[in-house]
Write a protein that holds these residues in place. Sequence first.
Motif, PDB file in Angstrom:
ATOM      1  N   ASN A  49      41.219  82.849  15.174  1.00 53.03           N
ATOM      2  CA  ASN A  49      40.764  83.161  13.816  1.00 53.03           C
ATOM      3  C   ASN A  49      39.274  82.900  13.626  1.00 53.03           C
ATOM      4  OD1 ASN A  49      43.351  83.943  13.063  1.00 53.03           O
ATOM      5  ND2 ASN A  49      43.898  81.880  12.397  1.00 53.03           N
ATOM      6  N   GLY A  50      38.497  83.363  14.597  1.00 54.26           N
ATOM      7  CA  GLY A  50      37.047  83.242  14.502  1.00 54.26           C
ATOM      8  C   GLY A  50      36.483  81.913  14.945  1.00 54.26           C
ATOM      9  N   VAL A  51      37.339  80.988  15.405  1.00 56.55           N
ATOM     10  CA  VAL A  51      36.891  79.667  15.849  1.00 56.55           C
ATOM     11  C   VAL A  51      37.099  79.553  17.361  1.00 56.55           C
ATOM     12  CG1 VAL A  51      37.213  77.174  15.601  1.00 56.55           C
ATOM     13  CG2 VAL A  51      37.516  78.673  13.625  1.00 56.55           C
ATOM     14  N   ALA A  52      36.112  78.988  18.056  1.00 56.85           N
ATOM     15  CA  ALA A  52      36.217  78.811  19.506  1.00 56.85           C
ATOM     16  C   ALA A  52      37.389  77.888  19.832  1.00 56.85           C
ATOM     17  CB  ALA A  52      34.922  78.230  20.055  1.00 56.85           C
ATOM     18  N   LEU A  53      38.207  78.285  20.803  1.00 59.29           N
ATOM     19  CA  LEU A  53      39.362  77.498  21.231  1.00 59.29           C
ATOM     20  C   LEU A  53      39.278  77.262  22.734  1.00 59.29           C
ATOM     21  CD1 LEU A  53      42.285  76.307  20.929  1.00 59.29           C
ATOM     22  CD2 LEU A  53      43.112  78.643  21.356  1.00 59.29           C
TER      23      LEU A  53
ATOM     24  N   ILE B 213      37.829  69.688  16.868  1.00 58.18           N
ATOM     25  CA  ILE B 213      39.157  69.394  16.346  1.00 58.18           C
ATOM     26  C   ILE B 213      40.101  69.342  17.545  1.00 58.18           C
ATOM     27  CG2 ILE B 213      40.961  70.040  14.711  1.00 58.18           C
ATOM     28  CD1 ILE B 213      38.225  69.602  13.420  1.00 58.18           C
ATOM     29  N   LEU B 214      40.601  68.172  17.864  1.00 61.06           N
ATOM     30  CA  LEU B 214      41.426  67.990  19.055  1.00 61.06           C
ATOM     31  C   LEU B 214      42.913  67.988  18.699  1.00 61.06           C
ATOM     32  CD1 LEU B 214      41.911  67.237  22.055  1.00 61.06           C
ATOM     33  CD2 LEU B 214      41.542  64.842  21.394  1.00 61.06           C
ATOM     34  N   VAL B 215      43.695  68.813  19.391  1.00 64.43           N
ATOM     35  CA  VAL B 215      45.152  68.808  19.271  1.00 64.43           C
ATOM     36  C   VAL B 215      45.678  68.196  20.567  1.00 64.43           C
ATOM     37  CG1 VAL B 215      47.224  70.181  18.859  1.00 64.43           C
ATOM     38  CG2 VAL B 215      45.020  70.915  17.898  1.00 64.43           C
ATOM     39  N   LEU B 216      46.312  67.026  20.459  1.00 59.52           N
ATOM     40  CA  LEU B 216      46.654  66.240  21.644  1.00 59.52           C
ATOM     41  C   LEU B 216      48.071  65.687  21.528  1.00 59.52           C
ATOM     42  CD1 LEU B 216      45.720  64.655  24.259  1.00 59.52           C
ATOM     43  CD2 LEU B 216      44.984  62.843  22.692  1.00 59.52           C
TER      44      LEU B 216
ATOM     45  N   ILE C 103      34.842  73.651  17.260  1.00 60.26           N
ATOM     46  CA  ILE C 103      35.604  73.958  18.476  1.00 60.26           C
ATOM     47  C   ILE C 103      36.988  73.325  18.332  1.00 60.26           C
ATOM     48  CG2 ILE C 103      35.810  73.615  20.973  1.00 60.26           C
ATOM     49  CD1 ILE C 103      32.763  73.395  21.092  1.00 60.26           C
ATOM     50  N   ILE C 104      38.020  74.114  18.561  1.00 64.58           N
ATOM     51  CA  ILE C 104      39.382  73.576  18.629  1.00 64.58           C
ATOM     52  C   ILE C 104      39.710  73.340  20.104  1.00 64.58           C
ATOM     53  CG2 ILE C 104      41.830  74.015  18.209  1.00 64.58           C
ATOM     54  CD1 ILE C 104      40.988  75.781  15.856  1.00 64.58           C
ATOM     55  N   LEU C 105      40.101  72.123  20.420  1.00 63.72           N
ATOM     56  CA  LEU C 105      40.477  71.774  21.784  1.00 63.72           C
ATOM     57  C   LEU C 105      41.971  71.467  21.810  1.00 63.72           C
ATOM     58  CD1 LEU C 105      40.024  71.002  24.729  1.00 63.72           C
ATOM     59  CD2 LEU C 105      39.203  68.767  23.968  1.00 63.72           C
TER      60      LEU C 105
END
Length: 540
Positions: free
Chosen positions: A424-428, A461-464, A531-533
């Motif tokens: 959605n337009g955000v770097a992943l 933004i980290l998803v862990l 950045i979404i990680l």
Amino acid sequence: MDLFRKKLAVLDLTHGGIPIAKKLAALGNDVSGVDVYGTVGPALLGELEENYGIRFSKAPLPLSEFDFLVAPVHMDPAYPMLAEARSEGKTVLSHHEAVGKILQGDPELSVTKIVEITGVKAKTSTASLLADMLSRRFDVVLHTSRGLEAWKEGTPSLIHRGLSITPGSILTAIEKSLEAGIRPDFFIFEISIGGTGTADLGILTTLSPDYGIANNTAFASNAKLQLILNAKPGSTLLLNAGAEKALEAAKGSRTKLLTFNDPFYAESHVKISGTPDFVLETEAGAAKSPATQKLSAAQKPLISERSSASEGSSASGELSVSEESSASEELSILSELSAAPEPSAPPEPSVTPEVSGSVLHFLRRGEKIFSASLRPGYNNSAYRTAFVAASAAALELGIERKSVVSVLEEFRGLSGRMQEKELNGVALVDNSNSGMDILSAEKALEYALLKKKDEKKGGIILVLGEEASQVCEGLPPVSVQGFVENFGTKCRHIILVGERMREIAANNVSYAGSLPEGLLKASELAGTEDIILSSVKCFR
């Protein structure tokens, strides 16, 4: 030991025991199945008894009833039947050994070569790259944690989804392929914790980092040595030169032994035994603009399709997640992103020409064989073990250098393995896969921080976390707690995934029940410059 008219018990129907029990029963044996963990439903157990004559039990059975046992290498040796067998000297075959004995007599495999790949890291990427390389000359069936795929001339097609990489799943993978009318020149199997002894080429990617199995009474590295100790005479072993334990086990074996230098081991100053047969050297290279690069057929985005309900969601290419959508559509898209990946490569990531690629130099016994310029758009340093292992195997199996170079230069990373995408337009940065561990999460964060600096991005933004604690031993909450304490301040926000992660406390943390939910929350929190990680341990 022959497998005919024997009385035997197959322990652990949860982790690949069912296909082993079925095949052993079909070979004329009297088979009992023991549901050690009590996870198999009554309907399936009833089917085993009615259709295959396999008696079942959820409790340990008297050892005296059986000629021998079949049990996985990771099973707790204190389980009553195993403990009794050990004290009485009764034979216990591992699941790997049982599968090997079943396959040795299979006439359907008489003209097909088998490649088995085991290790701690880089199994899926090595197998996938090798399948692409071999398919430029041969018909290939690839079985990995990504799915069961048929490869031809660089193009994969899905045969079946949902198999694990336990040794028992090899039997199902072969069965599904033959049912589809596919009799390949090569089967490539990613296999957990060892080898079956039927491989014409066995590849060991890494033995590090090691970890405990069988209720921490044994090390996984010792179990993985089955690839070597069970290897059939005249076969070839391609081993990591930094895996000293494996090289020692290979001494005196009647196999052709080849070694490769793992760039990760070299950087961490692990002792390299002798001079490796294959060496990979890397250097920074000029980037190519994605718009000017030619893609192979396997890497062109395809339109997603739906398969039958029994197979779940199946597609021939990933959905784009950069389009505008409603909240409900967005959740659906995120679910696609977290699901098992499709056999084709994902769509072209949004990467500017300024992002640097690398140049690989491949040497065989000191002689430079080829160089390859890698594409930008993924963290190619995470694939260096796979690059050297797959290239070495392909050359050994008769693939031309130009085909190997072509695959390396067209490669864009595997979904969930340090691949750059856009959400959605955000770097992943997508690093969510079944082999993800806390060290991988650290490397992914380091990569995201460099990307943030180089591209002048905002926050991370980290998803862990984990989607299931059963996925390859899960992601220990104590490790995640340490990660958050050491590196949490480098992220604008951390979304922890999985029920076990709720015990972890920090100032900038929230929680999600699944990877899709975590990505949805991250998408809502992130600005266009962030950045979404994604680093979640999950089946993909």
